[in-house]
Write an enzyme that holds these catalytic residues in place. Structure first.
Site, mmCIF file in Angstrom:
data_model
loop_
_atom_site.group_PDB
_atom_site.id
_atom_site.type_symbol
_atom_site.label_atom_id
_atom_site.label_comp_id
_atom_site.label_asym_id
_atom_site.label_seq_id
_atom_site.Cartn_x
_atom_site.Cartn_y
_atom_site.Cartn_z
ATOM 1 N N GLY A 78 33.423 74.686 81.396
ATOM 2 C CA GLY A 78 32.876 74.453 80.073
ATOM 3 C C GLY A 78 31.439 73.959 80.124
ATOM 4 N N SER A 105 36.048 79.824 79.572
ATOM 5 C CA SER A 105 36.475 78.571 78.953
ATOM 6 C C SER A 105 36.368 78.635 77.435
ATOM 7 C CB SER A 105 35.615 77.414 79.478
ATOM 8 O OG SER A 105 35.884 76.214 78.775
ATOM 9 N N TYR A 128 42.117 75.863 74.933
ATOM 10 C CA TYR A 128 42.460 74.498 74.535
ATOM 11 C C TYR A 128 43.033 74.572 73.125
ATOM 12 C CZ TYR A 128 39.553 72.453 78.286
ATOM 13 O OH TYR A 128 39.029 72.080 79.499
ATOM 14 N N THR A 154 45.491 75.630 79.037
ATOM 15 C CA THR A 154 45.232 74.415 79.817
ATOM 16 C C THR A 154 45.961 73.239 79.179
ATOM 17 O OG1 THR A 154 43.094 75.189 80.636
ATOM 18 C CG2 THR A 154 43.451 72.816 80.603
ATOM 19 N N LYS A 249 47.914 76.308 82.940
ATOM 20 C CA LYS A 249 47.008 75.688 83.914
ATOM 21 C C LYS A 249 47.068 74.176 83.779
ATOM 22 C CE LYS A 249 42.079 75.694 85.226
ATOM 23 N NZ LYS A 249 41.802 74.245 85.077
ATOM 24 N N HIS A 273 42.314 69.678 87.268
ATOM 25 C CA HIS A 273 41.043 69.758 86.554
ATOM 26 C C HIS A 273 39.885 69.327 87.454
ATOM 27 C CE1 HIS A 273 40.330 70.689 82.224
ATOM 28 N NE2 HIS A 273 39.100 70.307 82.530
ATOM 29 N N SER A 305 40.824 73.327 92.282
ATOM 30 C CA SER A 305 40.480 71.909 92.489
ATOM 31 C C SER A 305 40.235 71.602 93.964
ATOM 32 C CB SER A 305 41.551 70.969 91.929
ATOM 33 O OG SER A 305 41.777 71.218 90.551
ATOM 34 N N GLY A 306 38.962 71.456 94.299
ATOM 35 C CA GLY A 306 38.569 71.066 95.651
ATOM 36 C C GLY A 306 38.269 72.206 96.590
ATOM 37 N N PHE A 307 38.398 73.432 96.135
ATOM 38 C CA PHE A 307 38.215 74.585 97.028
ATOM 39 C C PHE A 307 36.729 74.867 97.224
ATOM 40 C CE2 PHE A 307 42.552 74.738 96.047
ATOM 41 C CZ PHE A 307 43.185 75.509 96.999
ATOM 42 N N ARG A 308 36.316 74.936 98.494
ATOM 43 C CA ARG A 308 34.917 75.144 98.837
ATOM 44 C C ARG A 308 34.706 76.209 99.908
ATOM 45 N NH1 ARG A 308 35.107 72.431 95.030
ATOM 46 N NH2 ARG A 308 34.026 70.477 94.524
ATOM 47 N N GLY A 327 35.401 76.656 90.718
ATOM 48 C CA GLY A 327 34.624 76.260 89.559
ATOM 49 C C GLY A 327 33.260 75.729 89.935
ATOM 50 N N ARG A 328 33.223 74.568 90.579
ATOM 51 C CA ARG A 328 31.938 73.961 90.925
ATOM 52 C C ARG A 328 31.111 74.870 91.838
ATOM 53 N NH1 ARG A 328 35.458 69.363 91.029
ATOM 54 N NH2 ARG A 328 34.752 67.673 89.626
#
Length: 377
Positions: A78, A105, A128, A154, A249, A273, A305-308, A327-328
């Site tokens: 988002g 999103s 949402y 979500t 999700k 998240h 979540s946390g995947f790099r 995401g990030r």
């Protein structure tokens, strides 16, 4: 030279104002869940199989009748226009060209119709449900008409997580920067110039028609004023509005996996998240085996979540997941070089996964299950 997602993260930290970088990279409260996500992935190991034919590696999978070039995709992010204007369209276009799925999103800053038009690959709509369900009905109707292929409900945001970094910066919308934020922005003139040309990001999909205003709905999303009366039985309501696959999700508890099966959900995304909601929540990779034991291959299960790394994807697939979402990592690529930055990140992740599979002796994603190291009892 940028060789991995961490390199892109470091570059994003240099290119973005501090409050924008912290919005993307930060987590809730003490950021313990944020740290657990990556720490638990890093400590997990896989055992390679020897003398396997890996002369022809295939990373592709089929999901809901669509072929993905690799078992991962782009998670919903988002307010991504604070990273780069038009970010939703740029990222969706890069994902589509790579043959990978994109989840848009509800809190996107580009009209969902424009994003769907830009994406040549599988395109899913994240939802949402706010207190006024009329807005959710509107998004469902528009997404269906635009050709989105799946709906992602979500469920882990009944209230917004306590993101202390955002509060300390005074980062909120409508954006009214004080002296501290003005200085922060002034130190990044390229970012500031792009934002000045584009104007302040808006949650355009919460407007009844493009260009119209819906202050109440926008305020509800900003305040995370979600419909807390939403329960499993409401899956039937979604079914009445959506004739494609419905995924949930934000599942972390095995009993919720059972509930999903009972109510005919088509897929799950195991997610906390990205550590941005409940700081005492477990890492997603730690609960994935419990979820898989309940689902028992009845529906596809994804994870984020946390995947790099591509090797992180391999670990999730070894535990039984169908695929993973980033995401990030996508936001960092976007900050560095727009659409091309996202494309480069996706390419690096694919290469990492291919290399990991080759070293593990896995010719296809299904072979990774053989590489799972048994848990000591």
């Amino acid at each position: 030279m940028r060789l991995n997602v961490q390199d892109f993260q470091l570059a994003a930290r240099r290119r973005l104002p501090g409050f924008v970088y912290d919005y993307v990279a930060g987590g809730a409260e003490d950021e313990l869940c944020l740290a657990r996500n990556q720490a638990d992935l890093q400590t997990m190991t896989l055992s390679p199989r020897s003398l396997r034919d890996t002369s022809a590696i295939s990373t592709s999978i089929e999901v809901f009748g669509r072929r993905w070039s690799a078992p991962f995709g782009v998670a919903p992010v988002g307010l991504i226009d604070v990273v780069r204007p038009g970010g939703d369209v740029l990222a969706a276009r890069a994902a589509g060209k790579a043959g990978l799925p994109y989840i848009l999103s509800t809190a996107s800053n580009s009209a969902l119709e424009h994003v769907r038009e830009a994406c040549d690959g599988p395109c899913w709509m994240q939802l949402y449900v706010m207190q006024d369900r009329g807005m959710a009905n509107s998004i469902l109707d528009r997404a269906r008409q635009a050709g989105f292929e799946a709906l992602v409900l979500t469920v882990d945001v009944p209230v917004g997580g306590y993101r202390e970094k955002d509060i300390r910066h005074g980062f909120k919308l409508p954006f009214r920067p004080g002296p501290r934020l003005l200085l922060d922005m002034a130190l990044q003139p390229r970012w500031l110039w792009r934002q000045a040309l584009a104007g302040q990001p808006q949650f355009v999909n919460l407007m009844p028609t493009e260009g119209a205003s819906s202050a109440q709905a926008q305020a509800a999303l900003l305040a995370r004023s979600m419909d807390r009366s939403l329960v499993w039985n409401d899956v039937a309501w979604l079914r009445s509005k959506w004739d494609g696959p419905v995924l949930v999700k934000g599942v972390l508890h095995p009993e919720d996996a059972r509930q999903a099966l009972r109510h005919g959900v088509d897929g799950l995304i195991v997610s906390n998240h990205g550590g941005r909601q409940l700081d005492c929540a477990p890492s997603t990779i730690s609960v994935l085996p419990q979820i898989m034991a309940i689902v028992n291959s009845q529906i596809p299960v994804f994870i984020d979540s946390g995947f790099r790394r591509g090797s992180d994807v391999a670990k999730a697939l070894a535990c039984g997941a169908t695929g993973a979402f980033f995401g990030r990592a996508i936001a960092y690529g976007l900050a560095q070089n727009g659409e091309q930055g996202v494309a480069t990140v996706l390419s690096l992740l694919t290469q990492e996964l291919e290399r990991t599979m080759t070293l593990l002796g896995a010719g296809c994603p299904a072979d990774l299950a053989e590489c799972l190291v048994p848990t000591a009892e």
